[in-house]
Write an enzyme that holds these catalytic residues in place. Structure first.
Site, PDB file in Angstrom:
ATOM      1  N   GLY A  38      33.105  41.229  44.446  1.00 30.46           N
ATOM      2  CA  GLY A  38      32.779  42.651  44.293  1.00 30.46           C
ATOM      3  C   GLY A  38      33.938  43.552  44.660  1.00 30.46           C
ATOM      4  N   ASP A  39      34.681  43.181  45.676  1.00 31.39           N
ATOM      5  CA  ASP A  39      35.859  43.937  46.100  1.00 31.39           C
ATOM      6  C   ASP A  39      36.864  44.027  44.946  1.00 31.39           C
ATOM      7  OD1 ASP A  39      37.831  45.130  47.940  1.00 31.39           O
ATOM      8  OD2 ASP A  39      38.793  43.163  47.895  1.00 31.39           O
ATOM      9  N   ALA A  40      37.113  42.896  44.301  1.00 32.67           N
ATOM     10  CA  ALA A  40      38.080  42.853  43.200  1.00 32.67           C
ATOM     11  C   ALA A  40      37.584  43.641  41.989  1.00 32.67           C
ATOM     12  CB  ALA A  40      38.359  41.403  42.812  1.00 32.67           C
TER      13      ALA A  40
END
Length: 152
Positions: A38-40
């Protein structure tokens, strides 16, 4: 709108086929694994938005992106989304699993509360992405950016 949905679905299918991705039960992923992807995904979305303002010095683009991908901003986004009741109960549950996950890493430039809250937001982004719900992912991120005054 119909054309963009077709493009999203087409891209998703092409992506899965090209990389030989197998079907995985989304529930088998830990909340921190969801936050990892999700961060990416969130960062690519933000970089795309920043670049859409036109070509400028990379340093300026980086500064704008960094402002929007830091834990404090992500925490503010998810708090505003919850406050405005923009999320489903399932999405809130995924967020809470991510927020409550015990990570071995610690916050460098954020309070621990913001760091954990941001981890929950990233888990939600990862969940929607891996679930193939790109339309909803884009809607959630867009609404979040709108709620914090980052959409013109």
């Amino acid at each position: 709108m119909e054309e963009s949905i077709m493009t999203l679905n087409g891209f998703s299918d092409f992506f899965k086929e090209s990389l030989h991705l197998k079907k995985v039960d989304i529930k088998s992923y830990s909340p921190l694994a969801l936050a990892y992807i999700g961060d990416a995904v969130y960062e690519v979305m933000i970089r795309t938005k920043v670049m859409n303002h036109g070509s400028t010095q990379v340093n300026n683009m980086h500064k704008k992106s960094a402002k929007l991908v830091n834990a404090g901003t992500q925490a503010e986004i998810i708090r505003r989304l919850i406050e405005a009741e923009d999320l489903t109960q399932d999405e809130i549950a995924v967020y809470k699993r991510g927020r409550n996950a015990k990570s071995v890493t610690t916050a460098k430039h954020a309070t621990m509360a913001d760091y954990r809250t941001a981890t929950g937001f990233e888990a939600l982004c990862g969940y929607l992405y891996l679930n193939g719900d790109l339309e909803r992912l884009i809607a959630v991120v867009g609404k979040g950016l709108e709620r914090i005054g980052e959409l013109e």
